[in-house]
Design a protein around this motif. Sequence first.
Motif, mmCIF file in Angstrom:
data_model
loop_
_atom_site.group_PDB
_atom_site.id
_atom_site.type_symbol
_atom_site.label_atom_id
_atom_site.label_comp_id
_atom_site.label_asym_id
_atom_site.label_seq_id
_atom_site.Cartn_x
_atom_site.Cartn_y
_atom_site.Cartn_z
ATOM 1 N N ARG A 406 0.823 -1.207 0.000
ATOM 2 C CA ARG A 406 0.000 0.000 0.000
ATOM 3 C C ARG A 406 0.857 1.257 0.000
ATOM 4 N N SER A 407 1.918 1.254 0.767
ATOM 5 C CA SER A 407 2.787 2.430 0.831
ATOM 6 C C SER A 407 3.575 2.606 -0.468
ATOM 7 N N ASP A 409 2.621 1.551 -3.431
ATOM 8 C CA ASP A 409 1.634 2.014 -4.412
ATOM 9 C C ASP A 409 1.419 3.518 -4.292
ATOM 10 N N CYS A 410 1.406 4.014 -3.083
ATOM 11 C CA CYS A 410 1.206 5.447 -2.860
ATOM 12 C C CYS A 410 2.331 6.252 -3.508
ATOM 13 N N ILE A 411 3.559 5.783 -3.383
ATOM 14 C CA ILE A 411 4.693 6.491 -4.000
ATOM 15 C C ILE A 411 4.622 6.389 -5.517
ATOM 16 N N GLU A 412 4.375 5.185 -6.013
ATOM 17 C CA GLU A 412 4.417 4.981 -7.462
ATOM 18 C C GLU A 412 3.263 5.652 -8.189
ATOM 19 N N LYS A 413 2.127 5.812 -7.534
ATOM 20 C CA LYS A 413 0.970 6.432 -8.173
ATOM 21 C C LYS A 413 0.895 7.936 -7.931
ATOM 22 N N ALA A 414 1.868 8.485 -7.217
ATOM 23 C CA ALA A 414 1.880 9.923 -6.942
ATOM 24 C C ALA A 414 2.086 10.712 -8.231
ATOM 25 N N ALA A 415 1.644 11.973 -8.204
ATOM 26 C CA ALA A 415 1.842 12.842 -9.370
ATOM 27 C C ALA A 415 3.325 12.986 -9.669
ATOM 28 N N PHE A 416 4.129 13.161 -8.623
ATOM 29 C CA PHE A 416 5.588 13.174 -8.724
ATOM 30 C C PHE A 416 6.132 13.037 -7.312
ATOM 31 N N PHE A 417 7.443 13.017 -7.165
ATOM 32 C CA PHE A 417 8.071 12.803 -5.866
ATOM 33 C C PHE A 417 8.697 14.119 -5.401
ATOM 34 N N VAL A 418 8.686 14.348 -4.094
ATOM 35 C CA VAL A 418 9.255 15.570 -3.510
ATOM 36 C C VAL A 418 10.248 15.169 -2.427
ATOM 37 N N ALA A 419 11.447 15.739 -2.489
ATOM 38 C CA ALA A 419 12.468 15.484 -1.476
ATOM 39 C C ALA A 419 12.787 16.799 -0.767
ATOM 40 N N LEU A 420 12.554 16.835 0.545
ATOM 41 C CA LEU A 420 12.902 17.997 1.371
ATOM 42 C C LEU A 420 14.272 17.736 1.976
ATOM 43 N N ASP A 421 15.260 18.460 1.495
ATOM 44 C CA ASP A 421 16.656 18.186 1.841
ATOM 45 C C ASP A 421 17.108 19.093 2.980
ATOM 46 N N ASP A 422 17.845 18.537 3.936
ATOM 47 C CA ASP A 422 18.350 19.319 5.066
ATOM 48 C C ASP A 422 19.618 20.085 4.738
ATOM 49 N N ASP A 423 20.211 19.847 3.584
ATOM 50 C CA ASP A 423 21.430 20.551 3.194
ATOM 51 C C ASP A 423 21.100 21.911 2.586
ATOM 52 N N GLU A 424 22.099 22.791 2.549
ATOM 53 C CA GLU A 424 21.994 24.071 1.852
ATOM 54 C C GLU A 424 22.857 23.995 0.598
ATOM 55 N N GLN A 425 22.308 24.467 -0.526
ATOM 56 C CA GLN A 425 23.023 24.358 -1.791
ATOM 57 C C GLN A 425 22.939 25.674 -2.559
ATOM 58 N N GLY A 426 23.730 25.748 -3.636
ATOM 59 C CA GLY A 426 23.730 26.933 -4.489
ATOM 60 C C GLY A 426 25.116 27.531 -4.603
ATOM 61 N N MET A 427 25.233 28.548 -5.446
ATOM 62 C CA MET A 427 26.508 29.252 -5.628
ATOM 63 C C MET A 427 26.605 30.316 -4.543
ATOM 64 N N ARG A 428 27.218 29.959 -3.411
ATOM 65 C CA ARG A 428 27.151 30.813 -2.231
ATOM 66 C C ARG A 428 28.427 30.669 -1.424
ATOM 67 N N GLY A 429 28.546 31.474 -0.342
ATOM 68 C CA GLY A 429 29.634 31.335 0.622
ATOM 69 C C GLY A 429 30.991 31.751 0.086
ATOM 70 N N ASP A 430 32.020 31.288 0.766
ATOM 71 C CA ASP A 430 33.391 31.642 0.412
ATOM 72 C C ASP A 430 33.917 30.856 -0.777
ATOM 73 N N ASP A 431 33.232 29.783 -1.139
ATOM 74 C CA ASP A 431 33.670 28.936 -2.266
ATOM 75 C C ASP A 431 32.501 28.732 -3.226
#
Length: 786
Positions: A406-407, A409-431
């Motif tokens: 059942r679980s 099936d819930c993932i596979e039949k979803a419109a799409f998948f969403v991942a909430l990431d705890d990391d910070e990303q992008g072109m930022r900081g000292d590097d």
Amino acid sequence: MAEAHQAVAFQFTITPDGIDLQLSHQALRQVYLSGLRSWKKRVTRLKNNVITGVYPASPSSWLFVVIAILATMYTRSDPSMGLIAKIQEHLPVSDSLSIQCRTVVSAVLFSTLLWFSLIFTMRLCLKQLLSYHGWMFEQHGKVSNTTKIWAAMVRIFSGRQPLLYSYQGSLPNLPVPAVKDTVKRYLESARPLMSDSEYERMTTLAKEFESSLGNRLQWYLKLKAMWASNYVSDWWEEYVYLRGRGPLMVNSNYYGMDFLYVTPTPIQAARAGNTLHACLLYRRKLNREEIKPSRVPVLNVPLCAAQCERIFNTTRIPGEETDSLIHWQDSEYVAVFHRGRYFRLWLYHAGRMLSPREIEQQIQRIMDDPSPPVPGEAKLAALTAGDRIPWAQARKEFFSSGVNKRSLDCIEKAAFFVALDDDEQGMRGDDPAGNLDRYAKSLLHGKCYDRWFDKSFTVVVYKNGKNGLNAEHSWADGPIMAHVWEYVMTTDSFQLGYTEEGHCKGDVASSLPPPTRLTWDIPAECQERIERSLTVAQALADDVDFHVLPIQEFGKGAIKKCKISPDAYIQIALQLAYYRNRGTFSLTYEASMTRLFREGRTETVRSCTSESCAFIRALEGGESKEVCRRLFRTASEKHQQLYRMAMTGGGIDRHLFCLYLVSKYLGEESPFLKEVLSETWRLSTSQTPLQQVELFDFVNHPEYTTCGGGFGPVADDGYGVSYIIVGENMINLHISCKHSCPQTDSHKFGADIKKALEDLLELLSPEKPDPSKAEQNHSKKSKKDL
């Protein structure tokens, strides 16, 4: 949501006095509104099918034809030349109908047949017109009278306001090239990469194939082309993608990035709210077919839209021998991954789409949920990142029944998948450069267990508000997903927007039920399988060497001043950079689309040509500028010719690929085809198109620069290069290779590419007059005048 409402819509208890029935009016209302939305979608789909089915005519044109035929009959003339009378004789109607009524019914039937005949004729004419591709081979800026007449006729037969799929029935089928032409073009492409003896041997094998087995295989291929709408696409999808038994992660899936310089909000839940809502807006336009059909610029020639059908609600299901793609008609929720837990997030309530602010609230609820993952849950998605056979076996053994099924099936039949990431990303900081590289790697593979690599695409939202996506490749090619992602990003920033505090705009309904936590019961043996898949995936991810290189010194504007195709310019620069990097030339893959044909996907442009090699040898050998310029322009024209041939069905590799498959079906061995299909693409390249820049003023908002996307290396000892030409003054490159190969280095190759681009610009730019020489000439002229 409908399932939950149905569960509580009514309750009853049996008492000594009878059955006590309790109805929940609010729950019943939710069920009613949800069902109403579903029926509205069905009606819209039916209406669009009718409009598309009669295109290039319109449904209202039927009434015009009927009125015209009836009007001519009342003038005592017979436009049917006796057919109406024949229909009337054989009309199975009641004798109670008057002769006049029978005549009208017969006239309406005749008008309908005439209308369908006109539609068929118009569609056939449009199909023949779209089969003409001479316009592609004309010199840039010079349009022949033939092409002008052709373009005018295409506009006449195209009707007005076509829907997304209106052109599908009018697109021509992909032609099957002649075997001798494909063999000739292959030998031409192979010449600069082989020694004289190797080329002579390959020529012998090619001629033997052409004169014997090739014609027999070609006969079967032509038979398939007559029967199928595209003789390549189904085999390409199955054998190149679905039958691959290695990991999808890195090897197949690709990624798309956020804006390079701008992060619209630093609040993770708010960015997710706008991003998910923009995805739903795109899906609604897709379902209503309100998205304009993609076209080739300038002449507005339509492209096939068949790949758009599987953007949402699609999942790749693992199998032991081959995978399968499953597409569901609709899905009202997404599956969300956060800190090792999986949630079902409903995106509709009471038959309406949730607002961005409501989605933000729901995402925040997920992030505030303190519950820990159950054993095996946190790294469950590693099964989708590893080899396909262990995943297929584990799915069958541990996820075919009960709570796990059942679980899943819930993932596979979803419109799409969403991942909430705890990391910070992008072109930022000292590097910033190093962080941009890490951002790309994160989107490509993440932690190997925080993306569901089987879903059509995964939206990734980071802790600092940056986002991105990871897309599965078998269902469609990069330009389709690029179209979606550009719409989502521009809608997010320029239409939805944020409050001053960084939250989504809008109100929140107080009755929203919280997201549902998915439950699992993963036994120890399955957990061991997950760990083994994670080990395989982690080794693959750690081996990827990635570098993202934004070039801001110049772009398309400077290249066009040299009167050179930007794509040809970059491809030749890549050849020059590779030669300087490795000291040799390489078989090069450049993806081009074949969507001028029905169900077309891609074809290969073999960018390493004799002409480009001659130019590079001359440039590196110190030849004069005049000689190098002449050789460069010859190489550029050759590349453009190859690209046009690939787009118009005259490519090499898809034809040879299909001939090879037919030989396998027949049990025949071809040394020529075997060698060709085993060649290694050490330089694999692709351009990401910009298709939605009209959604905002790109010139006045240069900070909203998209960084494009990229993919992993195709060969263990080669490079993968994705590039996007952003506006007039920027080119972004995504370069991948493997740490395990001592001959490859993404940063060094990036520096070589940048140097090659700059060297070519210096070579081709018009020479500016020397001010000192001009002053001397002026002085001499003045003395002469005196």
